[in-house]
Enzyme design. Structure first.
Site, mmCIF file in Angstrom:
data_model
loop_
_atom_site.group_PDB
_atom_site.id
_atom_site.type_symbol
_atom_site.label_atom_id
_atom_site.label_comp_id
_atom_site.label_asym_id
_atom_site.label_seq_id
_atom_site.Cartn_x
_atom_site.Cartn_y
_atom_site.Cartn_z
ATOM 1 N N SER A 108 -12.946 25.004 5.460
ATOM 2 C CA SER A 108 -13.051 23.581 5.158
ATOM 3 C C SER A 108 -11.832 23.071 4.384
ATOM 4 O O SER A 108 -10.716 23.113 4.875
ATOM 5 C CB SER A 108 -14.355 23.328 4.400
ATOM 6 N N ASP A 245 -10.797 16.502 6.205
ATOM 7 C CA ASP A 245 -10.416 17.767 5.584
ATOM 8 C C ASP A 245 -10.126 18.770 6.690
ATOM 9 O O ASP A 245 -10.076 18.419 7.867
ATOM 10 C CB ASP A 245 -11.499 18.260 4.626
ATOM 11 N N ASP A 249 -15.297 17.881 8.712
ATOM 12 C CA ASP A 249 -16.677 17.461 8.492
ATOM 13 C C ASP A 249 -16.765 16.430 7.377
ATOM 14 O O ASP A 249 -17.851 15.968 7.030
ATOM 15 C CB ASP A 249 -17.601 18.649 8.219
#
Length: 452
Positions: A108, A245, A249
């Site tokens: 992430s 990012d 998400d």
């Protein structure tokens, strides 16, 4: 320490997160998620289970995704390799293809040296804690070891990106024609698909942070570093900036004056719009305990109830499913629109935010006036025993005293991080000086009481 954190398994690639761990985790996933009526019915028909695997562009994702695919195939699972795609695309594709589960290799918003593994069950839904615990336990148990023609196949998921783009565009009832949008793709998984989708929706698109080399993901760009996006918006005279990012998400935004618009403000805008159009189920928004006090007050003014959950978009989703709610998310920019997604989707969020600008023919700054953002100070306290933060009486007394002093003009929240070895101290108040003073004082108590 449990293997799974707030959002899957995460750590330094080739440090704690090795190819061997990824392979073993995939084999255990095949054991646990290969149970149940649907899986048994497939086997009875002589069909193998199917999983979709995707990754973000980190260089370590290449060997980790290969290990995951190997672990699944060696357990008799057919793998559809979607290569580099956003996490929400993986979740959508699991549901769209009727796959039994999916595995996303991504860390992430973390630096490039880290990586992670997120697992989605049938329908593209993140796993509840109990299932993650079963998978972790299965890592030390016997694995599935089919032979001959019963082993799984690995094939390229050739039209994965096209399916996702079509899905995103279908979520819009308003084109983006006439609006200039700067996209910051964090040199991550959305670098190809996000510009394509916004252009297809009619926007004039300018792109930054869309040249991934495997090492520059989230490096000075993306939703955790909005300065580059703000500069680009001002330089090009754009209407809005959208930041993702590394695995896309999340979505944060920048208005035409370069001011940051966070996830709480985005949720407030979308909630009011959805209520007005009869799309906000039960007139309720689901948010986490980290959401700003200003969000609660703004929603109350618009007749919208706010349900609170623990931090993590999967907890938001669980509450949304329980209550039949249609919108939820986090201040960090994870926003879930349950009519179109099973997890936070930065592209879906950004498209619908810009669509609201087009629908109302107004600026993002004007839309963001829906809520007043209360000063919020967050202090990360390292080198402490985070497991004891909820048990220590001295910490509890300090929190109670600060909360009593703030009254209804602010609030205090202490929580152990689910992904990092630290305790987060958050204080909101009517002014930043007061919030900072209380946050620093509480951080000092945590350091003193919980020092390792």
């Amino acid at each position: 320490m449990p293997l799974f954190g707030t959002d899957g398994v995460r750590g330094l690639a080739n440090g704690p997160l090795t190819a061997d761990l990824a392979l073993t985790l995939a084999q255990a996933t095949a054991v646990v998620l290969g149970q149940g009526r649907t899986a048994e019915a497939r086997r009875a028909q002589g069909r193998r289970l199917t999983a979709v695997v995707a990754r973000d562009p980190r260089i370590s994702g290449q060997f980790l995704a290969a290990a995951v695919s190997a672990g699944l195939a060696s357990s008799g699972v057919d793998v559809l390799d979607a290569d580099v795609l956003p996490t929400p695309a993986l979740a959508f594709l699991v549901a769209d293809r009727g796959a039994d589960f999916g595995v996303m290799v991504s860390a992430s918003h973390n630096p490039a040296a880290d990586n992670g593994i997120k697992i989605f069950s049938r329908g593209g839904v993140k796993l509840p804690d109990i299932v993650e615990q079963r998978i972790e336990a299965a890592m030390s148990a016997p694995k599935l070891q089919p032979t001959g023609g019963d082993v799984g196949r690995i094939s390229r998921f050739a039209d994965a990106e096209d399916r996702y783009v079509i899905h995103l565009l279908a979520s819009l009832d308003q084109r983006l024609d006439g609006l200039t949008v700067v996209l910051d793709c964090a040199n991550g998984a959305a670098s190809g698909v996000s510009p394509e989708t916004f252009r297809d929706a009619g926007a004039n698109v300018i792109v930054v942070g869309a040249d991934p080399d495997g090492l520059n993901i989230n490096d000075g760009v993306g939703s955790t570093h909005l300065d580059a996006l703000a500069r680009a918006v001002l330089e090009h005279g754009a209407d809005v900036g959208i930041a993702h990012d590394g695995d896309a998400d999340r979505c944060l935004a920048v208005d035409a004056e370069g001011r940051a618009i966070d996830g709480d403000q985005i949720m407030a805008i979308l909630a009011a719009s959805m209520k007005r159009r009869g799309l906000l189920a039960h007139d309720t928004l689901v948010a986490t305990v980290m959401s700003n006090l200003g969000l609660h007050r703004a929603m109350a003014a618009h007749g919208i109830h706010v349900e609170q959950t623990a931090v993590g978009d999967r907890y938001v989703l669980e509450r949304m499913k329980e209550g039949g709610f249609s919108l939820g998310g986090e201040q960090s920019g994870h926003v879930i629109m349950s009519a179109h997604a099973t997890t936070g989707d930065g592209l879906l969020t950004g498209l619908n935010l810009v669509a609201e600008m087009a629908r109302q023919r107004t600026s993002l700054a004007e839309l963001a006036r829906i809520m007043t953002v209360y000063p919020q100070v967050l202090v990360n306290v390292t080198d402490v025993d985070r497991a004891r933060v909820k048990e220590d009486a001295g910490v509890a007394d300090a929190v109670a005293a600060a909360s009593a002093e703030l009254g209804d003009t602010g609030r205090v929240l202490l929580r152990p991080s689910g992904t990092e070895a630290l305790v987060r101290v958050m204080v909101e108040a009517a002014d930043e000086h007061t919030a900072r003073a209380h946050a620093d004082a509480l951080a000092g108590v945590v350091r003193e009481r919980l020092a390792l």
